[in-house]
Design an enzyme around this catalytic site. Sequence first.
Site, mmCIF file in Angstrom:
data_model
loop_
_atom_site.group_PDB
_atom_site.id
_atom_site.type_symbol
_atom_site.label_atom_id
_atom_site.label_comp_id
_atom_site.label_asym_id
_atom_site.label_seq_id
_atom_site.Cartn_x
_atom_site.Cartn_y
_atom_site.Cartn_z
ATOM 1 N N CYS A 148 3.996 4.220 1.347
ATOM 2 C CA CYS A 148 2.675 3.664 1.044
ATOM 3 C C CYS A 148 2.924 2.241 0.604
ATOM 4 O O CYS A 148 3.467 2.009 -0.470
ATOM 5 C CB CYS A 148 1.963 4.439 -0.062
ATOM 6 N N CYS A 151 0.270 1.214 -2.554
ATOM 7 C CA CYS A 151 0.598 1.696 -3.903
ATOM 8 C C CYS A 151 1.574 2.853 -3.781
ATOM 9 O O CYS A 151 2.769 2.642 -3.680
ATOM 10 C CB CYS A 151 -0.651 2.047 -4.694
ATOM 11 N N SER A 152 1.064 4.060 -3.763
ATOM 12 C CA SER A 152 1.985 5.191 -3.714
ATOM 13 C C SER A 152 1.272 6.440 -3.219
ATOM 14 O O SER A 152 1.509 7.529 -3.701
ATOM 15 C CB SER A 152 2.559 5.465 -5.096
ATOM 16 N N CYS A 153 0.359 6.285 -2.273
ATOM 17 C CA CYS A 153 -0.349 7.437 -1.729
ATOM 18 C C CYS A 153 0.684 8.430 -1.191
ATOM 19 O O CYS A 153 1.671 8.021 -0.577
ATOM 20 C CB CYS A 153 -1.308 6.993 -0.632
#
Lengths: 244, 109
Positions: A148, A151-153
């Site tokens: 991602c 961000c950090s999906c």
Amino acid sequence: MLSVSPVCRGCSRAAQAEVARVCAKPLDAVQCFGHDLPMPHDIHDDDHAHSLLPPDPALRVKALETLLERKGLLDPAALDEIIETYAHKVGPQNGAQVVARVWTDANFRTLLMNDATEAVSQMGFYGRQGEHMVAIANTPEVHNVVVCTLCSCYPWPLLGIPPGWYKSDAYRARVVREPRKVLAEFGVILPETQKIRVWDSTAEVRYLIIPQRPAGTDGMSQAQLTQLVTRESMIGTGLAQVPQ
Amino acid sequence: MSGAPSPVFEAPWHAQAFALAVYLNERGVFDWPEWTQVFGAVLAEHGLTKELDGGDDYFLAWVGALERICSEKGVAELEALSALKTSWERAYLATPHGAPVRIATGEAG
């Protein structure tokens, strides 16, 4: 005497160790690299311990919780339930079950590849943010990796909370630029003939990689196969384990 | 799975912050794409001065994003948050070790 424990006051370790005291003078040498710590409080000569002062961001979280609770916007029990779920109930074992089933159940495989959200929800795995799941199967020709870049999906219902490296700037930037090199650093050396495709997650779409089924697993049960499916193999930074 | 499982959350406040975002999203305070936009922006800002390692600094950005989105949505005013944080800090320093730490209702709210 004041006891000074070798923990960083700027981060979790102090809170976890529960031995650092705010009145104990922090040692610069044991602060984690990069932490901007608030100035230490006055050093007390007496040893009457007051409560442990949580790290600065923990106090910010408490402030937010207090404010929302006073406004009637927060139910602390609901927060506890969410933490309990993600800390203990949801994790890569969920995704491993999905992968093992894909390897052994052709009908399920077809359903998953066509509509992963529906397929995993039949197994009781739901996305809490209404996101769509997409399953991508590795083949001898193409190896797939998920990142991602925003961000950090991450597919939480299937893999739980992402590991630190998935959230790092280094991984998020480099896997797109030089995936083969990054994979090699994970110990995954792919033949030059196998292409690498990088999938960028979004708030709406989360990917689950279906690793290739290892050789020598023909007679294995779904439960046994589940043990071979690592978290990394479902992100694409690893391969399924070969049975001993 | 191979090897010993690593802890899901390294610190209690990581878990609290994480759960707050999930909860507020489910409550409809913000939708998830809105959250990822704000969180992505805060991560990028934090990453300007140093390379983020995905540990403590990640959740630090998470907390910053929570404050920002709650402020933008009008559910938490930054001044009130700052005052409450000071109250909590005072309470920790004033409470004997082992006793529950509380702040008075209405204090700095």
